[in-house]
Each structure stands twice: as C-alpha cells, then as structure tokens.
Design an enzyme around this catalytic site. Sequence first.
Site, PDB file in Angstrom:
ATOM      1  N   ARG A  97     -34.538 -62.002  13.414  1.00  0.00           N
ATOM      2  CA  ARG A  97     -33.397 -61.634  12.582  1.00  0.00           C
ATOM      3  C   ARG A  97     -32.441 -60.681  13.281  1.00  0.00           C
ATOM      4  O   ARG A  97     -31.395 -60.344  12.711  1.00  0.00           O
ATOM      5  CB  ARG A  97     -33.899 -60.930  11.317  1.00  0.00           C
ATOM      6  N   LYS A 115     -35.437 -71.141   2.542  1.00  0.00           N
ATOM      7  CA  LYS A 115     -36.176 -71.245   3.805  1.00  0.00           C
ATOM      8  C   LYS A 115     -37.687 -71.407   3.570  1.00  0.00           C
ATOM      9  O   LYS A 115     -38.316 -72.246   4.183  1.00  0.00           O
ATOM     10  CB  LYS A 115     -35.954 -69.994   4.684  1.00  0.00           C
ATOM     11  N   ARG A 130     -35.210 -65.747  -9.089  1.00  0.00           N
ATOM     12  CA  ARG A 130     -36.527 -65.662  -8.470  1.00  0.00           C
ATOM     13  C   ARG A 130     -37.178 -64.311  -8.763  1.00  0.00           C
ATOM     14  O   ARG A 130     -38.368 -64.218  -9.030  1.00  0.00           O
ATOM     15  CB  ARG A 130     -36.406 -65.860  -6.948  1.00  0.00           C
ATOM     16  N   ARG A 165     -40.658 -60.350  -7.654  1.00  0.00           N
ATOM     17  CA  ARG A 165     -40.584 -59.781  -6.302  1.00  0.00           C
ATOM     18  C   ARG A 165     -39.776 -58.509  -6.358  1.00  0.00           C
ATOM     19  O   ARG A 165     -38.643 -58.504  -6.833  1.00  0.00           O
ATOM     20  CB  ARG A 165     -39.912 -60.800  -5.357  1.00  0.00           C
TER      21      ARG A 165
HETATM   22  P1  AMP Z   1     -38.000 -62.542   3.481  1.00  0.00           P
HETATM   23  O1  AMP Z   1     -39.168 -62.934   2.654  1.00  0.00           O
HETATM   24  O2  AMP Z   1     -37.907 -63.323   4.752  1.00  0.00           O
HETATM   25  O3  AMP Z   1     -36.711 -62.564   2.704  1.00  0.00           O
HETATM   26  O4  AMP Z   1     -38.235 -61.020   3.928  1.00  0.00           O
HETATM   27  C1  AMP Z   1     -38.354 -59.993   2.973  1.00  0.00           C
HETATM   28  C2  AMP Z   1     -38.155 -58.638   3.638  1.00  0.00           C
HETATM   29  O5  AMP Z   1     -39.151 -58.443   4.663  1.00  0.00           O
HETATM   30  C3  AMP Z   1     -36.829 -58.460   4.350  1.00  0.00           C
HETATM   31  O6  AMP Z   1     -35.783 -58.073   3.481  1.00  0.00           O
HETATM   32  C4  AMP Z   1     -37.184 -57.355   5.352  1.00  0.00           C
HETATM   33  O7  AMP Z   1     -37.276 -56.084   4.725  1.00  0.00           O
HETATM   34  C5  AMP Z   1     -38.591 -57.751   5.771  1.00  0.00           C
HETATM   35  N1  AMP Z   1     -38.543 -58.685   6.917  1.00  0.00           N
HETATM   36  C6  AMP Z   1     -38.945 -59.987   6.932  1.00  0.00           C
HETATM   37  N2  AMP Z   1     -38.760 -60.532   8.147  1.00  0.00           N
HETATM   38  C7  AMP Z   1     -38.223 -59.559   8.929  1.00  0.00           C
HETATM   39  C8  AMP Z   1     -37.776 -59.492  10.274  1.00  0.00           C
HETATM   40  N3  AMP Z   1     -37.825 -60.575  11.076  1.00  0.00           N
HETATM   41  N4  AMP Z   1     -37.292 -58.320  10.725  1.00  0.00           N
HETATM   42  C9  AMP Z   1     -37.246 -57.220   9.947  1.00  0.00           C
HETATM   43  N5  AMP Z   1     -37.606 -57.212   8.663  1.00  0.00           N
HETATM   44  C10 AMP Z   1     -38.104 -58.365   8.140  1.00  0.00           C
END
Ligand code: AMP
Length: 205
Positions: A105, A30, A144, A150
């Site tokens: 989400r 994404k 990754r 990360r």
């Molecule tokens: P991502 O980089 O989108 O995979 O997000 C990494 C982490 O950030 C996720 O595993 C959640 O802990 C938090 N996170 C990101 N976006 C959201 C969201 N829309 N709602 C809740 N937690 C989020």
Amino acid sequence: MIDTEGTAPAGDPGHVPFRLLIVGPPGAGKGTQAARLAEALRIPAISTGDIFRANVGAKTELGVLAQSYMDRGEYVPDSVTNDMVRSRLAEADAQGGFLLDGYPRTLDQVHALDDMLSATGDALDAVLMLDVDFDAVIGRLVERGRELGRSDDTEETIRRRIEVYAEQTAPLVALFEERGLLRRVDGMASIDEVTAALLAALEQR
Ligand code: AMP
C-alpha cells in the site's frame, strides 16, 4: 504472530504459479474477489487486513500495535507490515503462487515486496485493479460496518481510510502500469461479473 488460513495447496500438475496483487480503494470488493480468485486459481489469498484483525482478536503484541493505527484509519508502519508479509510469504502454501490483498500500500512496501520476490528469483505476474466509484464505496463500507461490526467501518474512519488510500496507495497504480503489470476491471458490476472479468484479464498475459 497468528495467521489466517490460506485457501488451497498448490503442487498439482497444471497448477499455474500465479503471483498476483489485487488493488483498489477500501470497499471496492477486494476481499470478496480475492477469495473467489484464490479458489479458482488454487493459490492462497493473503490479506494483510485479515492477518491484522486476527491478531487484534487474539490480543497478540502485533494486534495491540496494529489496532491503534487501524482504529484511526491510518496505515500500520511499513517495517511491521513488511516483516509480517515476509514471514507469511515464506510459508509452504505460498511457494506455488499467491494473491496479496491489501499489500503493498506504500512505495516502501512495493520495494520491500520487490526484494522479497527477487531473493527467491520470483516476480509478480499481474496486478488486478478494481475500478470503483468513490461515493458508492463509502455507502458500501457504512453498510458493512453495520452488518459486520468492523470497528474501522465508522463514517469518520472510512473517510480517513479513503484519504490515506488516495494519498499513499493510488499513486502506486502508475508504477504497476509502467511495469506492464496492471489489469483494470470494472468493480461496479455484479460480484459474479467482476470475478469473470478478473479471470479473463489474467488470461490476456
Ligand atoms: P483492509 O482490511 O485491507 O481494509 O485493512 C484494514 C486496515 O489494516 C487498514 O486500514 C490499515 O490500518 C491496516 N492495513 C492493512 N493492510 C495494510 C498495509 N499493507 N499497510 C499498512 N496498514 C495496513
């Protein structure tokens, strides 16, 4: 709250004010695709994960709170996430369209976004879905984690993130489908092919 930069200003003639979401499981690509689409469409890519990570890095109050959830692979509470997105979408560069990556989400977040958009008389134009194979994304995420360091890309957290996605986020796809917004694209093709397919999907409005 600190923020990540949007990619491009809107406002030129011929600019199409796309309001888009990109959805798919963790590791679907994404973020990579959002950056490419944002550049092509001249709209900011807004990643809630990136904004949380920037805040974690800067040790803001929001970052300290978010990290406790992120490190466990859990979602940050809706109220916190919704407030953050509301203030980000109110910024000038998002007025001519945006591409949200990683939000909404949960069902509560979908409703919050509906309210944010209807308050300004706006609506979503499309929801882009990257279809991927779950086993393949686990491999990508482990890689990754090794490359980028990360902290939430460890095998245990990855499994939890995929479980949480399946429980809370995958069911939202049906909702976007019912609204006639969903555009599915094969996320297992090459990066360039996926970008081309996403742009083609947007033309079929
Ligand atoms: P991502 O980089 O989108 O995979 O997000 C990494 C982490 O950030 C996720 O595993 C959640 O802990 C938090 N996170 C990101 N976006 C959201 C969201 N829309 N709602 C809740 N937690 C989020």
